[in-house]
Write a protein that holds these residues in place. Structure first.
Motif, PDB file in Angstrom:
ATOM      1  N   UNK A  61     -18.777 -29.525  28.648  1.00  0.00           N
ATOM      2  CA  UNK A  61     -18.502 -28.769  27.431  1.00  0.00           C
ATOM      3  C   UNK A  61     -18.628 -29.603  26.182  1.00  0.00           C
ATOM      4  N   UNK A  62     -18.417 -30.902  26.307  1.00  0.00           N
ATOM      5  CA  UNK A  62     -18.497 -31.777  25.140  1.00  0.00           C
ATOM      6  C   UNK A  62     -19.881 -32.297  24.840  1.00  0.00           C
ATOM      7  N   UNK A  63     -20.820 -32.054  25.770  1.00  0.00           N
ATOM      8  CA  UNK A  63     -22.177 -32.526  25.526  1.00  0.00           C
ATOM      9  C   UNK A  63     -22.835 -31.738  24.414  1.00  0.00           C
ATOM     10  N   UNK A  64     -23.673 -32.382  23.660  1.00  0.00           N
ATOM     11  CA  UNK A  64     -24.432 -31.662  22.643  1.00  0.00           C
ATOM     12  C   UNK A  64     -25.532 -30.849  23.307  1.00  0.00           C
ATOM     13  N   UNK A  65     -25.829 -29.729  22.722  1.00  0.00           N
ATOM     14  CA  UNK A  65     -26.911 -28.907  23.217  1.00  0.00           C
ATOM     15  C   UNK A  65     -28.249 -29.557  22.871  1.00  0.00           C
ATOM     16  N   UNK A  66     -29.333 -29.199  23.583  1.00  0.00           N
ATOM     17  CA  UNK A  66     -30.629 -29.828  23.336  1.00  0.00           C
ATOM     18  C   UNK A  66     -31.078 -29.781  21.882  1.00  0.00           C
ATOM     19  N   UNK A  93     -15.906 -30.368  33.857  1.00  0.00           N
ATOM     20  CA  UNK A  93     -16.111 -29.217  32.969  1.00  0.00           C
ATOM     21  C   UNK A  93     -15.946 -29.617  31.511  1.00  0.00           C
ATOM     22  N   UNK A  94     -14.944 -30.437  31.222  1.00  0.00           N
ATOM     23  CA  UNK A  94     -14.728 -30.877  29.846  1.00  0.00           C
ATOM     24  C   UNK A  94     -15.864 -31.780  29.381  1.00  0.00           C
ATOM     25  N   UNK A  95     -16.387 -32.596  30.291  1.00  0.00           N
ATOM     26  CA  UNK A  95     -17.509 -33.453  29.931  1.00  0.00           C
ATOM     27  C   UNK A  95     -18.748 -32.666  29.600  1.00  0.00           C
ATOM     28  N   UNK A 148      -8.425 -32.095  39.330  1.00  0.00           N
ATOM     29  CA  UNK A 148      -8.670 -32.898  38.133  1.00  0.00           C
ATOM     30  C   UNK A 148     -10.117 -33.334  37.969  1.00  0.00           C
ATOM     31  N   UNK A 149     -10.831 -33.551  39.072  1.00  0.00           N
ATOM     32  CA  UNK A 149     -12.224 -33.984  38.975  1.00  0.00           C
ATOM     33  C   UNK A 149     -13.077 -32.864  38.387  1.00  0.00           C
ATOM     34  N   UNK A 160     -19.479 -24.153  35.541  1.00  0.00           N
ATOM     35  CA  UNK A 160     -18.233 -24.915  35.544  1.00  0.00           C
ATOM     36  C   UNK A 160     -17.064 -23.963  35.288  1.00  0.00           C
ATOM     37  N   UNK A 161     -16.249 -24.180  34.245  1.00  0.00           N
ATOM     38  CA  UNK A 161     -15.107 -23.293  34.034  1.00  0.00           C
ATOM     39  C   UNK A 161     -15.433 -22.129  33.091  1.00  0.00           C
TER      40      UNK A 161
END
Length: 253
Positions: free
Chosen positions: A170-175, A166-168, A160-161, A244-245
């Motif tokens: 993936x949710x970040x905005x790109x530069x 990975x979800x965190x 789960x960690x 990550x995933x």
């Protein structure tokens, strides 16, 4: 007569909206092509669920002697790919086939491909459908051939960690987005393309084939992919690139 469709422009917009969602997309492509070159430049490659031909285009550009068989069931994306990649028409064949059915592999010469590839596509299959696709790959690949899948392949339930991390990420905005740039996303690209008069009939057919959304919410795990490939007869299976995933999985027959 209406205005001509800018097929190359639509493909370029497809590339940009995919990059909007997949930050490491080009790295993933490069890893796949590098692996194919490392094991011997391929002569024949089957691109499963090819969409409008993003990976096919890169294959054709990287390997001047390769012939690509591009497979999809979306009539809109197949038309876009055929038109946008017309300059490569002597080295690419477009095949309309539904991977969810048992007989899609029958459209190919037995054991004729050096490689089968796919990217950002097989995640919409159910576990049963994925297993069926993998069991048919040996009918398409020659002995010693390679299968490559670039996609988000999930962590296991007991990780789960890693899943949350990975979800965190993936949710970040790109530069570029943080700098105030706004990209065209998946939904807005499709809404815009649907306004092309020449594609109206194909959009109706697309809706018939994929009523509602044909994408799955549940992500299939890396372990599931690996175990199904081994069950299908692949002797060596492993990850060749990862963020990550987001991974590229390779299987050697």
């Amino acid at each position: 007569m209406g205005a001509r469709v800018d097929w190359a422009g639509w493909l370029a917009r497809w590339e940009r909206q995919q990059e909007f969602h997949l930050e490491h997309r080009e790295e993933r492509f490069t890893a796949m092509l590098d692996l194919l070159e490392a094991v011997g430049p391929p002569q024949t490659v089957v691109d499963l669920a090819c969409g409008p031909g993003s990976l096919s285009r890169r294959l054709l550009a990287r390997f001047p002697s390769v012939h690509v068989v591009a497979v999809d069931f979306d009539p809109v994306l197949l038309r876009l790919g055929r038109e946008a990649l017309a300059p490569f028409s002597d080295r690419i064949r477009w095949v309309e086939a539904d991977l969810r059915t048992e007989g899609w592999a029958a459209q190919f010469p037995p054991a004729g491909a050096d490689a089968v590839v796919s990217t950002t596509a097989l995640h919409w299959l159910t576990p049963t459908e994925l297993s069926r696709v993998y069991r048919q790959l040996p009918r398409v690949l020659r002995a010693g051939g390679v299968f490559l899948d670039g996609d988000h392949l999930a962590y296991e339930a007991d990780q789960p960690t890693l899943t949350a991390a990975a979800r965190g990420v993936g949710g970040l905005r790109k530069p570029g987005h943080r700098a105030g740039e706004h990209g065209e996303d998946w939904d807005s690209w499709w809404r815009a393309l649907a306004l092309e008069p020449e594609l109206h009939e194909l959009f109706r057919e697309r809706e018939r084939r994929f009523p509602g959304s044909h994408h799955r919410e549940e992500e299939l795990s890396l372990n599931l992919h690996e175990s199904e490939l081994r069950r299908a007869g692949f002797r060596e299976v492993g990850t060749i690139w990862q963020s990550f995933d987001d991974r590229v999985l390779a299987g050697f027959l």
